[in-house]
Design an enzyme around this catalytic site. Structure first.
Site, PDB file in Angstrom:
ATOM      1  CB  SER A  66      -0.884   0.010   1.254  1.00 18.13           C
ATOM      2  OG  SER A  66      -0.060   0.086   2.423  1.00 18.13           O
ATOM      3  CE  LYS A  67      -1.432   6.346  -3.649  1.00 17.27           C
ATOM      4  NZ  LYS A  67      -2.156   7.589  -3.945  1.00 17.27           N
ATOM      5  NE  ARG A  68       0.922   2.143   8.267  1.00 21.66           N
ATOM      6  CZ  ARG A  68       0.445   1.329   9.194  1.00 21.66           C
ATOM      7  NH1 ARG A  68      -0.595   0.547   8.910  1.00 21.66           N
ATOM      8  NH2 ARG A  68       0.999   1.263  10.386  1.00 21.66           N
TER       9      ARG A  68
END
Length: 422
Positions: free
Chosen positions: A199-201
């Site tokens: 994910s972007k995280r």
């Protein structure tokens, strides 16, 4: 001859997973003396954008993933798709539903041999018929993909695990067209530290973002090659040439590969250190675009060449030299500037440094060592507070080298401000 392709959709920027797919195709082509083809799958005309397409091409070039043929655009091949669908319609293998053309999926079990996962069996009686041409006249993904791969004589389709569910449908189309399918290799998805899809995280940002964060293209290629593939000798730091020589589809893992930003930073730091001083200075100048003399910048680059892991870190260190608005690390201030007698030690240090005619590293160190002996203190009692007072940080390159590079006027002025602050 081996022929592989990378087929991005210009509906967004290139992310880590897409680039890893492009890289594995490129590595296989180069390792086999084959061809790497770039195809732009732009049939989703509402979401496709020239901005994204240009960015994708720029990112591939920056990474060094040069293609041998293309780019080919699906939007310029609509007549080919419609003609192929019409043939299946005439053969009774497809039917019309309004303006759409639908392929009749044969009711049979299909066995597919995957170069990574081995034999995969799928029961096609459990899936719906396949759209070939949509009612708006545009081709569906699974059909356009097959027609393109046939026309471009693709021998190996190397793509992510998420495409396994498309393979049985595509094989059915190949069989209906009387064409032997290419070999398939589905590579494991990239996972975050939480074992979920990236994910972007945890790092699923665009390649442009990594470029802006100061990562080198050769470091990204090195790191991404290790996500799902192993060279077999536990070696992790490799040049692109070494990776090409060692690359093999047989060594691709079946399970998901975990993305680790700390590992990427380490590899990037190793690639920075491998650069010659002149190469590093040039890359640093291109990244920072400094407003200073080239010779001074080269001295600065030499000082931090072995100390930084990204070009962002390098730029942050540069900022310490350029801005006299020193940003103090409060923890460093508490630890080193708020001790007893530090104010008086720094005050006399400022006086001694101001007296120097030649503000060189050698003279600065000589004066500082003499003062340490004169005051009967430990080296750390002067050096640590001096570093924090001048740079705002507890860690830097050698303090005497830093002071010499800053110059006497700046050092004296910073010490005066630090003493006022204290």
């Amino acid at each position: 001859m081996v022929r592989v392709r990378f087929a991005p959709s210009p509906t967004g920027y290139l992310h880590i997973g897409s680039v890893r797919t492009a890289l594995f195709n490129w590595l296989y082509a180069r390792s086999q003396g084959g061809a790497f083809i770039l195809r732009i799958e732009d049939t989703d005309q509402k979401r496709s954008s020239d901005v994204y397409m240009e960015e994708i091409i720029a990112d591939l070039k920056w990474l060094g993933l040069n293609w041998d043929e293309g780019p080919f655009f699906q939007t310029k091949r609509f007549d080919i798709y419609r003609s192929s669908a019409q043939k299946l319609l005439e053969q009774g293998l497809a039917y019309k539903d309004g303006e759409a053309i639908i392929f009749k999926i044969p009711d049979e079990k299909v066995k597919i041999y995957d170069l990574v996962h081995g034999e995969i069996e799928v029961d096609n009686t459990l899936i719906d018929d396949l759209v070939l041409i949509k009612s708006d006249g545009s081709p569906a993904y699974n059909f356009a993909c097959v027609i393109d791969d046939i026309d471009m004589q693709i021998t190996h389709v190397i793509r992510g695990d998420d495409h396994i569910s498309n393979t049985n449908k595509q094989v059915a189309v190949y069989n209906a067209l009387g064409v032997k399918p290419p070999k398939f290799a589905h590579i494991p998805l990239i996972l975050g530290p939480d074992k979920a899809p990236l994910s972007k995280r945890f790092g699923a940002v665009s390649i442009t973002d990594y470029r802006q964060m100061g990562y080198l293209p050769q470091a990204l290629v090195n790191y991404l090659s290790l996500l799902g593939w192993a060279p077999g000798d536990n070696k992790e730091f490799m040049s692109v040439e070494e990776i090409v020589k060692k690359f093999s589809l047989k060594r691709i893992n079946k399970t998901g590969a975990e993305f680790n930003l700390d590992k990427l930073r380490w590899i990037n730091g190793e690639h920075i250190r491998k650069l010659s001083p002149d190469e590093f200075a040039k890359i640093g100048m291109d990244f920072i675009k400094p407003d200073c003399g080239e010779e001074w910048f080269k001295k600065f680059a030499a000082l931090y060449h072995s100390r930084v892991k990204t070009l962002i870190e390098f730029r942050e260190e540069f900022g310490i030299f350029m801005s006299d608005d020193v940003k103090y690390n409060e923890e460093a201030v508490e630890k080193f500037l708020k001790k007893d007698k530090v104010s008086s030690i720094l005050s006399v240090t400022r006086e001694r440094l101001e007296e120097l005619d030649l503000f060189t590293q050698e003279n600065i160190e000589k004066a500082s060592r003499a003062l340490i002996e004169e005051l009967g203190i430990e080296s750390a009692d002067l050096i640590h507070p001096l570093r924090v007072a001048v740079t705002g940080k507890a860690v830097s390159a050698g303090v005497f080298e830093v002071l010499a590079l800053l110059g006497k006027d700046r050092v004296v002025a910073r010490l005066e401000r630090a003493l006022t602050r204290m």
